[in-house]
Design an enzyme around this catalytic site. Structure first.
Site: not given
Ligand code: ATP
Ligand code: MG
Length: 560
Positions: A37, A264, A274
């Site tokens: 994104e 992750r 982020k």
């Protein structure tokens, strides 16, 4: 296989892919995608996903697309779109001409939504966000049907069209999938698939749309439209997989990718969210997204990490489903290993103190050859200017010291790296008793051989005072002082106050005058350094990429 050798260790995802390829699933094709994104810069966690997605595509003669997942326009922008492409390319991966945007599919997604409505599998709901949450139920309590759930197909089609036309306010209506409000999986309780967002300027589609599709709906259909075979994502999407499959099954698409989840990457002394990295930038805790202390790819690049070392790291940590936090030393070791092999050696004095060699001629000078790498002759040699006045590091001198101090002491001898043996004859101090200069002599017979019958304590580095270049050295250390900075919810309290030490009085050997941003070196006995992006001939700036050894571990054990 690409020119890069296939070195990838097997993992459970590769096993699945191999099985699918030999079974002829999807005609034996392999297609993956990396779907960021564009709401921030990529970080080390993304590198894991990039190496995995592009790596398997390379190894199984497939393709990997770069797809911007741009359905949430108010946090996204073009700066991020460009930075992400730079970073993936820098890591060494190539998406050819396959850069896509989820927003490329907005028309098709709209059609898919209409198709669901026609099947009675989607409806326009007038509940507001809070009511939807209330109706959804909890993990222990089933949800309740929305009062709008049984609207007719015709009414839903009309309302959805009017949502698109911009007739309704933000938040007043949504389009929802009609699945099962009693499902044990909350994601299946009639999730929202479209919402209204007026007045946003989308970086790709401008003001064309005032309704935007939700992530779960967009993602699986984008994958399908691109012919993705294996949709690799992180574990938090495991509970979304039934929804991913539901959309594709209900819409009877041609290509049904398989979603596979992996854990992750979490790294010690680091945050890889982020949102948190954005806060560090926006609130001025760091200089920017490419601050060399940031775990962003741009930061690591400016810090002097090489793409090879980051890929090597991703390979070493592997891909599994178990959650764990990798020790930062694993990453640092990869960086040191790569730089130890490839960094030319140079000499730099960080805390200079002047040495006058009294028996060396005032105007005399010599050019002494020095190897660029002790183990790799192919890296050649350079010349060092030797003069009567030189600088050594303050730390390399003591007036008195025990024998285990392998450097210069008053009355003792030490070898200057690539040059002569000198003896300290006298110490000059200022009125505060601070040492300002050392008076030494040199032994002209010792350029190659140590003197016979006398003890030389060790070898130290030096730079000619006449030719040395003044420079700024930035010594970076880890950004957080705590191994799990985000464990207690206050990661900013764990910022390391000593993460940057700027030394402005350093002296570099003259060959470094030609260094350019991107060049890297080992400053002997001091660490690995790279030329900073803001470096110029008039204002040389070098960043410390890594110390030569894991000094942090030593420091920690000393303190405990
Ligand atoms: P963040 O939580 O930092 O915002 P994200 O998952 O929302 O990360 P995206 O831009 O959506 O960020 O991520 C793109 C891809 O990278 C996704 O497929 C995601 O699963 C993967 N990814 C993100 N963070 C990690 C991580 N720490 N380890 C492995 N893969 C990751
Ligand atoms: Mg995401």
């Amino acid at each position: 296989m690409s020119e890069r050798e296939r070195t990838s260790a097997s993992n459970f995802i590769r096993n699945i892919i191999e099985r699918d390829v030999s079974a002829g699933k999807h005609g034996g094709r392999v297609a993956t995608r990396f779907p960021p994104e564009p709401n921030g810069y990529l970080h080390i966690g993304h590198a894991k996903s990039i190496c995995l997605n592009f790596g398997v595509a390379e190894d199984y003669a497939g393709v990997c697309n770069l797809r911007f997942d741009d359905t949430n326009p108010h946090k996204e922008n073009l700066e991020f779109v460009e930075a992400i492409q730079d970073d993936v390319r820098w890591l060494g991966f190539d998406w050819g001409d396959r850069v896509y945007y989820a927003s490329d599919y907005f028309d098709k997604l709209y059609e898919f939504a209409v198709a669901l409505i026609k099947k009675g599998k989607a409806y326009v709901c007038d509940l507001n966000a809070e009511q939807i949450r209330e109706y959804r139920g909890t993990l222990t309590e089933v949800g309740r049907d929305s009062p709008y759930r049984d609207r007719s197909v015709a009414e839903n089609l009309g309302l959805f069209q009017r949502m698109r036309n911009g007739e309704f306010e933000d938040g007043s209506r949504v389009l929802r999938a009609r699945i099962d409000m009693a499902s044990p999986n909350i994601n299946m309780r009639d999730p929202t698939i479209y919402r209204i967002r007026h007045g946003v300027m989308h970086h790709q589609t401008g003001e064309e749309w005032c309704i935007y599709p939700m992530y779960d709906f967009t993602h699986c259909l984008s994958d399908s439209l691109e012919g993705i075979t294996h949709s690799l994502c992180t574990l938090e999407f495991e509970d979304h997989r039934p929804l991913y499959d539901w959309f594709l099954d209900e819409l009877e698409v041609e290509c049904h990718p398989q979603q596979i989840e992996f854990s992750r990457l979490e790294l010690q002394y680091t945050v890889t969210s982020k949102r948190k990295l954005t806060e560090l930038v926006d609130e001025g805790y760091v200089e920017g997204w490419d601050d060399p202390r940031m775990p962003t790819i741009a930061g690591m690049r400016r810090r002097g990490y090489t793409p090879e070392s980051i890929r090597d790291f991703c390979e070493r940590i592997g891909v599994t489903k178990s959650e764990n936090r990798i020790e930062l030393s694993v990453l640092e070791t990869c960086v040191r290993d790569a730089l130890n092999r490839t960094a030319p050696r140079r000499m730099a004095v960080l805390h200079p103190i002047k040495v006058v060699i009294e028996n060396y001629p005032e105007q005399g000078e010599e050019r002494l050859p020095a190897a660029n790498h002790p183990q790799d002759d192919s890296m050649g040699t350079r010349e060092l200017a030797f003069t009567r006045e030189i600088y050594i590091d303050r730390e390399d001198f003591r007036e008195q010291a025990p024998n285990k101090f392998k450097r210069l002491v008053l009355g003792g001898e030490v070898r200057l790296r690539n040059a002569y043996v000198i003896r300290c004859e006298d110490v000059i101090k200022d009125s505060h008793g601070e040492i300002i200069e050392l008076r030494c002599s040199y032994d002209p017979e010792t350029l190659r051989d140590n003197p016979e019958g006398r003890k030389v304590r060790g070898v130290i580095h030096w730079v000619s005072a006449r030719y040395g270049i003044p420079a700024e050295l930035r010594l970076y250390d880890r950004l957080f002082a705590h191994p799990t900075p985000d464990a207690d919810g206050s990661y900013k309290a764990h910022l390391n106050p000593h993460s940057l030490l700027t030394l402005t009085q350093c002296i570099l050997e003259p060959s470094l005058a030609s260094a350019r941003p991107g060049d890297f070196f080992q400053f002997e006995r001091e660490g690995y350094f790279c030329v900073d992006a803001d470096h110029s001939h008039d204002r040389p700036i070098f960043n410390r990429t890594a110390t030569l050894r894991d000094s942090w571990a030593k420091e920690q054990s000393r303190q405990s």
